[in-house]
Design a protein around this motif. Structure first.
Motif, PDB file in Angstrom:
ATOM      1  N   LEU A 119       0.833  -1.198   0.000  1.00 57.19           N
ATOM      2  CA  LEU A 119       0.000   0.000   0.000  1.00 57.19           C
ATOM      3  C   LEU A 119       0.868   1.248   0.000  1.00 57.19           C
ATOM      4  CD1 LEU A 119      -2.786  -1.019   2.496  1.00 57.19           C
ATOM      5  CD2 LEU A 119      -2.977  -0.782   0.035  1.00 57.19           C
ATOM      6  N   TYR A 120       0.369   2.276  -0.673  1.00 53.99           N
ATOM      7  CA  TYR A 120       1.080   3.546  -0.803  1.00 53.99           C
ATOM      8  C   TYR A 120       0.113   4.691  -0.613  1.00 53.99           C
ATOM      9  CZ  TYR A 120       4.446   0.413  -2.896  1.00 53.99           C
ATOM     10  OH  TYR A 120       5.316  -0.627  -3.112  1.00 53.99           O
ATOM     11  N   VAL A 121       0.642   5.786  -0.080  1.00 57.70           N
ATOM     12  CA  VAL A 121      -0.146   6.993   0.143  1.00 57.70           C
ATOM     13  C   VAL A 121       0.387   8.077  -0.786  1.00 57.70           C
ATOM     14  CG1 VAL A 121      -0.788   8.734   1.844  1.00 57.70           C
ATOM     15  CG2 VAL A 121      -0.570   6.333   2.533  1.00 57.70           C
ATOM     16  N   PHE A 122      -0.526   8.740  -1.482  1.00 58.18           N
ATOM     17  CA  PHE A 122      -0.152   9.831  -2.387  1.00 58.18           C
ATOM     18  C   PHE A 122      -0.925  11.069  -1.986  1.00 58.18           C
ATOM     19  CE2 PHE A 122       0.388   5.872  -4.758  1.00 58.18           C
ATOM     20  CZ  PHE A 122       1.720   5.990  -5.137  1.00 58.18           C
ATOM     21  N   CYS A 163      -9.289  11.484   5.169  1.00 53.07           N
ATOM     22  CA  CYS A 163      -8.046  10.713   5.206  1.00 53.07           C
ATOM     23  C   CYS A 163      -6.855  11.670   5.264  1.00 53.07           C
ATOM     24  CB  CYS A 163      -7.966   9.821   3.968  1.00 53.07           C
ATOM     25  SG  CYS A 163      -6.627   8.620   4.045  1.00 53.07           S
ATOM     26  N   SER A 164      -5.963  11.431   6.219  1.00 51.41           N
ATOM     27  CA  SER A 164      -4.780  12.270   6.394  1.00 51.41           C
ATOM     28  C   SER A 164      -3.523  11.418   6.273  1.00 51.41           C
ATOM     29  CB  SER A 164      -4.811  12.910   7.792  1.00 51.41           C
ATOM     30  OG  SER A 164      -3.642  13.674   8.004  1.00 51.41           O
ATOM     31  N   PRO A 165      -2.427  12.013   5.784  1.00 52.87           N
ATOM     32  CA  PRO A 165      -1.174  11.254   5.747  1.00 52.87           C
ATOM     33  C   PRO A 165      -0.587  11.046   7.148  1.00 52.87           C
ATOM     34  CG  PRO A 165      -0.781  13.508   5.042  1.00 52.87           C
ATOM     35  CD  PRO A 165      -2.269  13.357   5.210  1.00 52.87           C
ATOM     36  N   VAL A 166      -1.095  11.788   8.132  1.00 50.90           N
ATOM     37  CA  VAL A 166      -0.592  11.723   9.502  1.00 50.90           C
ATOM     38  C   VAL A 166      -1.471  10.807  10.345  1.00 50.90           C
ATOM     39  CG1 VAL A 166      -0.128  13.084  11.597  1.00 50.90           C
ATOM     40  CG2 VAL A 166       0.288  14.085   9.331  1.00 50.90           C
ATOM     41  N   GLY A 167      -0.848   9.905  11.098  1.00 49.03           N
ATOM     42  CA  GLY A 167      -1.589   9.131  12.083  1.00 49.03           C
ATOM     43  C   GLY A 167      -2.391   7.959  11.553  1.00 49.03           C
ATOM     44  N   MET A 168      -2.014   7.433  10.390  1.00 42.88           N
ATOM     45  CA  MET A 168      -2.705   6.234   9.900  1.00 42.88           C
ATOM     46  C   MET A 168      -2.373   5.075  10.833  1.00 42.88           C
ATOM     47  SD  MET A 168      -2.486   6.193   5.785  1.00 42.88           S
ATOM     48  CE  MET A 168      -3.228   7.497   4.817  1.00 42.88           C
ATOM     49  N   LYS A 169      -3.198   4.024  10.774  1.00 43.47           N
ATOM     50  CA  LYS A 169      -2.974   2.842  11.612  1.00 43.47           C
ATOM     51  C   LYS A 169      -1.556   2.309  11.413  1.00 43.47           C
ATOM     52  CE  LYS A 169      -7.600   0.930  12.053  1.00 43.47           C
ATOM     53  NZ  LYS A 169      -8.463  -0.198  11.727  1.00 43.47           N
ATOM     54  N   LYS A 170      -1.072   2.378  10.202  1.00 49.66           N
ATOM     55  CA  LYS A 170       0.261   1.902   9.856  1.00 49.66           C
ATOM     56  C   LYS A 170       0.860   2.970   8.945  1.00 49.66           C
ATOM     57  CE  LYS A 170       2.381  -2.204   7.841  1.00 49.66           C
ATOM     58  NZ  LYS A 170       2.759  -2.071   6.457  1.00 49.66           N
ATOM     59  N   GLN A 171       2.166   3.207   9.072  1.00 43.77           N
ATOM     60  CA  GLN A 171       2.788   4.215   8.207  1.00 43.77           C
ATOM     61  C   GLN A 171       3.174   3.567   6.884  1.00 43.77           C
ATOM     62  OE1 GLN A 171       3.294   7.757   8.991  1.00 43.77           O
ATOM     63  NE2 GLN A 171       3.326   7.511   6.787  1.00 43.77           N
ATOM     64  N   TYR A 172       2.440   3.912   5.841  1.00 43.38           N
ATOM     65  CA  TYR A 172       2.729   3.385   4.506  1.00 43.38           C
ATOM     66  C   TYR A 172       3.677   4.345   3.793  1.00 43.38           C
ATOM     67  CZ  TYR A 172      -1.433   0.609   5.524  1.00 43.38           C
ATOM     68  OH  TYR A 172      -2.336  -0.235   6.105  1.00 43.38           O
ATOM     69  N   PRO A 173       4.424   3.838   2.791  1.00 42.05           N
ATOM     70  CA  PRO A 173       5.264   4.769   2.012  1.00 42.05           C
ATOM     71  C   PRO A 173       4.388   5.895   1.451  1.00 42.05           C
ATOM     72  CG  PRO A 173       5.759   2.481   1.440  1.00 42.05           C
ATOM     73  CD  PRO A 173       4.536   2.458   2.332  1.00 42.05           C
ATOM     74  N   THR A 174       4.839   7.122   1.661  1.00 43.47           N
ATOM     75  CA  THR A 174       4.041   8.300   1.319  1.00 43.47           C
ATOM     76  C   THR A 174       4.801   9.198   0.368  1.00 43.47           C
ATOM     77  OG1 THR A 174       3.004   8.179   3.504  1.00 43.47           O
ATOM     78  CG2 THR A 174       2.782  10.260   2.315  1.00 43.47           C
ATOM     79  N   VAL A 175       4.126   9.610  -0.708  1.00 41.95           N
ATOM     80  CA  VAL A 175       4.742  10.483  -1.702  1.00 41.95           C
ATOM     81  C   VAL A 175       3.829  11.700  -1.895  1.00 41.95           C
ATOM     82  CG1 VAL A 175       5.669  10.679  -4.046  1.00 41.95           C
ATOM     83  CG2 VAL A 175       5.691   8.451  -2.889  1.00 41.95           C
ATOM     84  N   PHE A 176       4.436  12.880  -1.807  1.00 38.66           N
ATOM     85  CA  PHE A 176       3.710  14.129  -2.031  1.00 38.66           C
ATOM     86  C   PHE A 176       4.024  14.626  -3.428  1.00 38.66           C
ATOM     87  CE2 PHE A 176       3.856  13.769   2.460  1.00 38.66           C
ATOM     88  CZ  PHE A 176       2.747  14.448   2.935  1.00 38.66           C
ATOM     89  N   ASP A 177       3.035  15.234  -4.065  1.00 39.76           N
ATOM     90  CA  ASP A 177       3.315  15.873  -5.339  1.00 39.76           C
ATOM     91  C   ASP A 177       4.391  16.922  -5.097  1.00 39.76           C
ATOM     92  OD1 ASP A 177       2.505  16.163  -8.237  1.00 39.76           O
ATOM     93  OD2 ASP A 177       2.396  18.236  -7.527  1.00 39.76           O
ATOM     94  N   GLU A 178       5.337  17.004  -6.018  1.00 41.19           N
ATOM     95  CA  GLU A 178       6.486  17.904  -5.852  1.00 41.19           C
ATOM     96  C   GLU A 178       6.087  19.365  -5.657  1.00 41.19           C
ATOM     97  OE1 GLU A 178       8.676  17.040  -9.393  1.00 41.19           O
ATOM     98  OE2 GLU A 178       7.224  18.034 -10.698  1.00 41.19           O
TER      99      GLU A 178
END
Length: 159
Positions: free
Chosen positions: A61-64, A105-120
């Protein structure tokens, strides 16, 4: 909305890590799509980021995080995380996997920290807004601090 904004888990995490933020509340009845939320907050849509969760061909799983007015380019997203392909997860999987509901849905505080990529483009601004982990609430903070907090990276992710 008068008085104290209610504290979300995201706000508690930011406070624990001593990351300054500004909390914003918005009226869900005026629209919860990202562009409506940005308008309500008086922010440019380019500075308000939505959090999307996708599954790679490998099953990971990945977070974008991308600007609310933009669309995720799945090919660019796959490249950014070294996958052959990625596909958005089903909406019903979001809560069990992340602890968040669609629209909150927030990139902070998910149940598990998935690899996260922000748009540049996140790096172009002094502050950006992301969901505070609950529909009706956003947090505005330094993108570099946010990216560091979640161990994120940046890449060109949009169509």
């Amino acid at each position: 909305m008068a008085g104290q904004t209610e504290k979300t888990n995201v706000m508690r995490v930011l406070e624990q890590k001593n990351i300054p933020y500004t909390a914003h509340a918005y009226d869900q009845l005026a629209g919860t799509d990202g562009v409506s939320v940005a308008r309500q907050l008086g922010q440019e849509p380019e500075r308000v980021f939505k959090t999307l969760v996708a599954r790679g061909a490998s099953g990971g799983l990945y977070v974008f995080d991308i600007p609310v007015g933009d669309s995720l380019d799945l090919k660019k997203a796959a490249r950014a995380v070294g996958e052959k392909s990625v596909a958005m997860i089903a909406q019903k999987e979001l809560l069990p996997l992340t602890g968040y509901v669609h629209g909150g849905c927030s990139p902070v505080g998910m149940k598990k920290q998935y690899p996260t990529v922000f748009d540049e483009t996140a790096e172009l601004f002094d502050t950006i807004c992301v969901s505070a982990g609950k529909i009706g609430f956003q947090v505005e903070l330094d993108p570099a601090a946010l990216i560091a907090l979640v161990g994120g990276t940046t890449a060109d992710l949009t169509v």
